[in-house]
Design a protein around this motif. Structure first.
Motif, PDB file in Angstrom:
ATOM      1  N   PRO A 120       0.814  -1.222   0.000  1.00 53.69           N
ATOM      2  CA  PRO A 120       0.000   0.000   0.000  1.00 53.69           C
ATOM      3  C   PRO A 120       0.846   1.269   0.000  1.00 53.69           C
ATOM      4  CG  PRO A 120      -0.090  -1.088   2.139  1.00 53.69           C
ATOM      5  CD  PRO A 120       0.650  -1.998   1.219  1.00 53.69           C
ATOM      6  N   LEU A 121       0.269   2.320  -0.549  1.00 48.17           N
ATOM      7  CA  LEU A 121       0.842   3.664  -0.598  1.00 48.17           C
ATOM      8  C   LEU A 121       2.108   3.760  -1.443  1.00 48.17           C
ATOM      9  CD1 LEU A 121       0.360   4.662   3.150  1.00 48.17           C
ATOM     10  CD2 LEU A 121      -1.139   5.188   1.222  1.00 48.17           C
ATOM     11  N   GLY A 122       2.406   2.742  -2.230  1.00 48.10           N
ATOM     12  CA  GLY A 122       3.568   2.780  -3.116  1.00 48.10           C
ATOM     13  C   GLY A 122       4.878   2.994  -2.390  1.00 48.10           C
ATOM     14  N   ILE A 123       5.035   2.367  -1.220  1.00 43.20           N
ATOM     15  CA  ILE A 123       6.241   2.608  -0.426  1.00 43.20           C
ATOM     16  C   ILE A 123       7.475   1.928  -1.005  1.00 43.20           C
ATOM     17  CG2 ILE A 123       5.033   3.067   1.729  1.00 43.20           C
ATOM     18  CD1 ILE A 123       5.499   0.203   2.555  1.00 43.20           C
ATOM     19  N   THR A 124       7.292   0.902  -1.845  1.00 40.54           N
ATOM     20  CA  THR A 124       8.442   0.220  -2.456  1.00 40.54           C
ATOM     21  C   THR A 124       8.183  -0.013  -3.941  1.00 40.54           C
ATOM     22  OG1 THR A 124       7.513  -1.880  -1.769  1.00 40.54           O
ATOM     23  CG2 THR A 124       9.214  -0.947  -0.357  1.00 40.54           C
ATOM     24  N   PRO A 125       8.189   1.035  -4.741  1.00 37.36           N
ATOM     25  CA  PRO A 125       7.945   0.826  -6.170  1.00 37.36           C
ATOM     26  C   PRO A 125       9.166   0.185  -6.844  1.00 37.36           C
ATOM     27  CG  PRO A 125       8.455   3.113  -5.767  1.00 37.36           C
ATOM     28  CD  PRO A 125       8.390   2.437  -4.419  1.00 37.36           C
ATOM     29  N   CYS A 126       8.974  -0.932  -7.506  1.00 40.48           N
ATOM     30  CA  CYS A 126      10.069  -1.630  -8.187  1.00 40.48           C
ATOM     31  C   CYS A 126       9.893  -1.506  -9.688  1.00 40.48           C
ATOM     32  CB  CYS A 126      10.078  -3.109  -7.820  1.00 40.48           C
ATOM     33  SG  CYS A 126      10.569  -3.428  -6.150  1.00 40.48           S
ATOM     34  N   LYS A 127      10.890  -0.962 -10.348  1.00 39.85           N
ATOM     35  CA  LYS A 127      10.872  -0.889 -11.807  1.00 39.85           C
ATOM     36  C   LYS A 127      11.687  -2.007 -12.427  1.00 39.85           C
ATOM     37  CE  LYS A 127      10.418   4.066 -11.572  1.00 39.85           C
ATOM     38  NZ  LYS A 127      11.157   5.308 -11.563  1.00 39.85           N
ATOM     39  N   SER A 128      12.502  -2.673 -11.602  1.00 41.24           N
ATOM     40  CA  SER A 128      13.349  -3.746 -12.129  1.00 41.24           C
ATOM     41  C   SER A 128      13.628  -4.771 -11.035  1.00 41.24           C
ATOM     42  CB  SER A 128      14.670  -3.171 -12.641  1.00 41.24           C
ATOM     43  OG  SER A 128      15.419  -2.649 -11.556  1.00 41.24           O
ATOM     44  N   VAL A 129      14.195  -5.881 -11.445  1.00 40.31           N
ATOM     45  CA  VAL A 129      14.575  -6.929 -10.513  1.00 40.31           C
ATOM     46  C   VAL A 129      15.696  -6.420  -9.600  1.00 40.31           C
ATOM     47  CG1 VAL A 129      15.639  -9.217 -10.375  1.00 40.31           C
ATOM     48  CG2 VAL A 129      13.803  -8.795 -11.999  1.00 40.31           C
ATOM     49  N   TYR A 130      16.562  -5.566 -10.132  1.00 45.45           N
ATOM     50  CA  TYR A 130      17.645  -4.983  -9.338  1.00 45.45           C
ATOM     51  C   TYR A 130      17.080  -4.267  -8.108  1.00 45.45           C
ATOM     52  CZ  TYR A 130      21.219  -1.655  -7.923  1.00 45.45           C
ATOM     53  OH  TYR A 130      22.090  -0.910  -7.186  1.00 45.45           O
ATOM     54  N   GLU A 131      16.042  -3.463  -8.303  1.00 48.28           N
ATOM     55  CA  GLU A 131      15.441  -2.742  -7.178  1.00 48.28           C
ATOM     56  C   GLU A 131      14.805  -3.706  -6.185  1.00 48.28           C
ATOM     57  OE1 GLU A 131      12.783   0.177  -8.744  1.00 48.28           O
ATOM     58  OE2 GLU A 131      14.418   1.471  -9.409  1.00 48.28           O
ATOM     59  N   ALA A 132      14.185  -4.770  -6.663  1.00 50.04           N
ATOM     60  CA  ALA A 132      13.596  -5.766  -5.758  1.00 50.04           C
ATOM     61  C   ALA A 132      14.679  -6.412  -4.904  1.00 50.04           C
ATOM     62  CB  ALA A 132      12.840  -6.816  -6.556  1.00 50.04           C
ATOM     63  N   LYS A 133      15.825  -6.717  -5.511  1.00 49.16           N
ATOM     64  CA  LYS A 133      16.928  -7.312  -4.755  1.00 49.16           C
ATOM     65  C   LYS A 133      17.469  -6.339  -3.718  1.00 49.16           C
ATOM     66  CE  LYS A 133      18.548 -10.522  -8.278  1.00 49.16           C
ATOM     67  NZ  LYS A 133      19.695 -10.914  -9.131  1.00 49.16           N
ATOM     68  N   MET A 134      17.574  -5.062  -4.073  1.00 48.82           N
ATOM     69  CA  MET A 134      18.088  -4.080  -3.116  1.00 48.82           C
ATOM     70  C   MET A 134      17.097  -3.861  -1.963  1.00 48.82           C
ATOM     71  SD  MET A 134      21.089  -3.515  -3.995  1.00 48.82           S
ATOM     72  CE  MET A 134      21.560  -2.190  -2.930  1.00 48.82           C
ATOM     73  N   TYR A 135      15.784  -3.802  -2.259  1.00 49.51           N
ATOM     74  CA  TYR A 135      14.788  -3.692  -1.187  1.00 49.51           C
ATOM     75  C   TYR A 135      14.872  -4.890  -0.250  1.00 49.51           C
ATOM     76  CZ  TYR A 135      12.276   0.271  -3.280  1.00 49.51           C
ATOM     77  OH  TYR A 135      11.932   1.500  -3.756  1.00 49.51           O
TER      78      TYR A 135
END
Length: 85
Positions: free
Chosen positions: A38-53
């Motif tokens: 909710p609230l777009g607290i972790t917007p991921c545009k790529s797999v790289y961002e998902a790994k960093m989160y």
């Protein structure tokens, strides 16, 4: 000689315990999970961002549960190996 029977994504050896093998990349699913928060607290545009989160989340949890340090380091190194794309 041991006989191997493969049923979808589960490999079973003769008399051995069944071990699940992951043959698909789970990072796109993790990125979709982060995008659904909710609230777009972790917007991921790529797999790289998902790994960093994930690495940051594990680093924070390491403060409370120290054995998570190794998965945190492995996740971070995996993200750095792929780089930004």
């Amino acid at each position: 000689m041991k006989k191997v029977v493969i049923l979808s994504d589960i490999a079973v050896l003769d008399g051995a315990r069944a071990q699940k093998s992951i043959s698909v990349n789970v990072w796109p699913s993790i990125a979709r999970f982060y995008n659904r928060l909710p609230l777009g607290i972790t917007p991921c545009k790529s797999v790289y961002e998902a790994k960093m989160y994930t690495a940051v989340l594990l680093a924070v949890l390491t403060v409370f549960f120290f054995p998570l340090l190794l998965p945190t380091i492995m996740c971070y190194r995996s993200a750095k190996k792929g780089g930004r794309r």
